[in-house]
Design a protein around this motif. Structure first.
Motif, PDB file in Angstrom:
ATOM      1  N   ASP A 126      33.868  29.715  35.590  1.00  0.00           N
ATOM      2  CA  ASP A 126      34.477  30.530  34.519  1.00  0.00           C
ATOM      3  C   ASP A 126      34.772  31.941  35.014  1.00  0.00           C
ATOM      4  O   ASP A 126      34.618  32.912  34.275  1.00  0.00           O
ATOM      5  N   ALA A 127      35.193  32.052  36.258  1.00  0.00           N
ATOM      6  CA  ALA A 127      35.429  33.364  36.874  1.00  0.00           C
ATOM      7  C   ALA A 127      36.799  33.898  36.465  1.00  0.00           C
ATOM      8  O   ALA A 127      37.811  33.634  37.119  1.00  0.00           O
ATOM      9  N   GLU A 131      38.992  42.582  33.024  1.00  0.00           N
ATOM     10  CA  GLU A 131      39.982  43.634  32.836  1.00  0.00           C
ATOM     11  C   GLU A 131      41.405  43.074  32.735  1.00  0.00           C
ATOM     12  O   GLU A 131      42.136  43.395  31.809  1.00  0.00           O
ATOM     13  N   CYS A 132      41.804  42.258  33.713  1.00  0.00           N
ATOM     14  CA  CYS A 132      43.188  41.764  33.764  1.00  0.00           C
ATOM     15  C   CYS A 132      43.330  40.314  33.331  1.00  0.00           C
ATOM     16  O   CYS A 132      44.448  39.795  33.283  1.00  0.00           O
ATOM     17  N   SER A 133      42.215  39.624  33.036  1.00  0.00           N
ATOM     18  CA  SER A 133      42.217  38.231  32.554  1.00  0.00           C
ATOM     19  C   SER A 133      42.896  37.291  33.541  1.00  0.00           C
ATOM     20  O   SER A 133      43.591  36.352  33.136  1.00  0.00           O
ATOM     21  N   ARG A 134      42.697  37.519  34.836  1.00  0.00           N
ATOM     22  CA  ARG A 134      43.232  36.627  35.867  1.00  0.00           C
ATOM     23  C   ARG A 134      42.113  35.790  36.467  1.00  0.00           C
ATOM     24  O   ARG A 134      41.002  36.279  36.655  1.00  0.00           O
ATOM     25  N   HIS A 139      45.195  35.331  41.660  1.00  0.00           N
ATOM     26  CA  HIS A 139      45.164  36.503  42.551  1.00  0.00           C
ATOM     27  C   HIS A 139      44.502  36.101  43.866  1.00  0.00           C
ATOM     28  O   HIS A 139      43.686  35.186  43.918  1.00  0.00           O
ATOM     29  N   GLY A 140      44.844  36.804  44.915  1.00  0.00           N
ATOM     30  CA  GLY A 140      44.380  36.410  46.238  1.00  0.00           C
ATOM     31  C   GLY A 140      43.102  37.057  46.697  1.00  0.00           C
ATOM     32  O   GLY A 140      42.607  36.744  47.771  1.00  0.00           O
ATOM     33  N   GLY A 141      42.541  37.974  45.911  1.00  0.00           N
ATOM     34  CA  GLY A 141      41.346  38.686  46.329  1.00  0.00           C
ATOM     35  C   GLY A 141      40.062  37.966  45.969  1.00  0.00           C
ATOM     36  O   GLY A 141      40.058  36.908  45.327  1.00  0.00           O
ATOM     37  N   ARG A 142      38.964  38.573  46.378  1.00  0.00           N
ATOM     38  CA  ARG A 142      37.652  38.031  46.069  1.00  0.00           C
ATOM     39  C   ARG A 142      37.227  38.441  44.656  1.00  0.00           C
ATOM     40  O   ARG A 142      37.850  39.293  44.028  1.00  0.00           O
ATOM     41  N   LEU A 143      36.168  37.825  44.179  1.00  0.00           N
ATOM     42  CA  LEU A 143      35.634  38.111  42.853  1.00  0.00           C
ATOM     43  C   LEU A 143      34.268  38.767  42.980  1.00  0.00           C
ATOM     44  O   LEU A 143      33.485  38.440  43.875  1.00  0.00           O
ATOM     45  N   PHE A 152      32.683  39.235  35.350  1.00  0.00           N
ATOM     46  CA  PHE A 152      33.494  39.021  36.536  1.00  0.00           C
ATOM     47  C   PHE A 152      34.574  40.096  36.652  1.00  0.00           C
ATOM     48  O   PHE A 152      35.178  40.509  35.654  1.00  0.00           O
ATOM     49  N   LEU A 153      34.824  40.503  37.883  1.00  0.00           N
ATOM     50  CA  LEU A 153      35.851  41.497  38.178  1.00  0.00           C
ATOM     51  C   LEU A 153      36.610  41.070  39.414  1.00  0.00           C
ATOM     52  O   LEU A 153      36.024  40.559  40.372  1.00  0.00           O
ATOM     53  N   CYS A 154      37.929  41.274  39.399  1.00  0.00           N
ATOM     54  CA  CYS A 154      38.729  40.998  40.581  1.00  0.00           C
ATOM     55  C   CYS A 154      38.644  42.183  41.539  1.00  0.00           C
ATOM     56  O   CYS A 154      38.098  43.245  41.206  1.00  0.00           O
ATOM     57  N   GLU A 155      39.200  42.023  42.702  1.00  0.00           N
ATOM     58  CA  GLU A 155      39.093  43.053  43.725  1.00  0.00           C
ATOM     59  C   GLU A 155      39.886  44.306  43.377  1.00  0.00           C
ATOM     60  O   GLU A 155      39.593  45.389  43.874  1.00  0.00           O
TER      61      GLU A 155
END
Length: 303
Positions: A126-127, A131-134, A139-143, A152-155
């Motif tokens: 459920d990652a 903030e951006c609901s992606r 997205h290509g970054g790490r979590l 959870f937050l994206c890079e």
């Protein structure tokens, strides 16, 4: 009297306790240290991204895929639990691959344990970035996880979110249900509760454990131990915007335009624009006629 423990008995108990701690630490491992969330560099485009089956940018295949459960890139087991048997041969690349995870988008090796356990225990099920609901596939970054609210937050959003995470939704530190000072704060709901309203009736609380939030069940912390700040508003005329440097009327009168200040009067402008030199001659003739009529009136009064 109880029998004295031998050296072998003490060694066995110590080893048993250590194995238990190792299993507990593996389950509670940080999300950054998980193999499915490790950093990967593409062989073709040389871009750094999260560990995945195909490159996020150029869709190319990796030369040495990494298992998302055990983290190995080479299978060296001769008599292991491999679904594809390879006695006496070490496998790398696609020969080691058994599946692709639907959640973390990474390869799973052909070990029976990894294939059976990873789909159920994947830490990125459920990652979704708060903030951006992606999700992982968008997205290509790490979590990462926020160190305060544990979401959870994206890079792209991790630093900005954590810098502003300890801000309450209210304008003071008072409890949401009463007017007393909130002694406990929930970092996920961004609300404060007093000692009476943080506990619910009919709920059993464990001793020496943090009290869960009555709204979201996230562990609350003492407000005095946190660097919590309140939400602030900027009032006044800052929203109207500054005026020109030549204007001395605080922004050209923009703040008082509704009351008639700072406005140009259209009647005077129209008179200047419609100027006609013949009007002056007409006005002079009218003045002369008025003067003559005034003199005649004076003579009549004398008579």
């Amino acid at each position: 009297m109880p029998k004295k423990k031998t050296g072998a008995r003490k060694k066995a108990e110590k080893q048993k306790l250590r194995q238990k701690n190792i299993r507990t630490a593996k389950e509670n491992r940080d999300i950054v240290e998980q193999p499915c969330n490790s950093s990967m560099e593409c062989d073709k485009c040389k871009r750094i991204q999260k560990n995945r089956a195909f490159c996020y940018f150029c869709q190319s295949l990796q030369r040495l895929p990494q298992c998302a459960h055990c983290g190995k890139v080479k299978c060296m087991l001769k008599t292991g639990d491999c679904v594809v048997r390879h006695p006496g041969v070490f496998t790398t690349g696609l020969g080691m691959v058994g599946a692709i995870c639907d959640f973390c988008e990474a390869w799973i090796c052909h070990g029976r344990k990894c294939l059976a356990a990873h789909a159920c225990t994947c830490p990125l099920i459920d990652a979704v970035c708060v903030e951006c609901s992606r999700g992982v596939w968008e997205h290509g970054g790490r979590l990462f996880k926020c160190s305060f609210c544990n979401t959870f937050l994206c890079e792209d959003d991790q630093f900005e979110h954590q810098a502003s995470c300890q801000v309450l939704e209210s304008e003071n530190f008072k409890c949401q249900s009463c007017n007393r000072l909130g002694q406990y704060s929930c970092l996920r709901c961004k609300t404060c509760y007093c000692e009476d309203h943080v506990k619910r009736k009919g709920f059993k609380y464990e001793k020496n454990k943090p009290i869960p939030c009555p709204k979201c069940n996230f562990d609350t912390m003492s407000t005095k131990d946190l660097s919590m700040s309140t939400r602030s508003h900027k009032f006044g005329r800052q929203g109207t915007g500054p005026g020109d440097d030549d204007d001395d009327d605080y922004g050209g009168g923009a703040g008082y335009s509704g009351y008639g200040y700072g406005q140009s009067y259209g009647a005077d402008d129209d008179d200047d624009d419609d100027y006609d030199p013949n009007d002056e001659d007409d006005s002079e003739d009218d003045d002369e006629e008025e003067e003559e009529s005034g003199e005649e009136g004076k003579e009549e009064k004398k008579e």
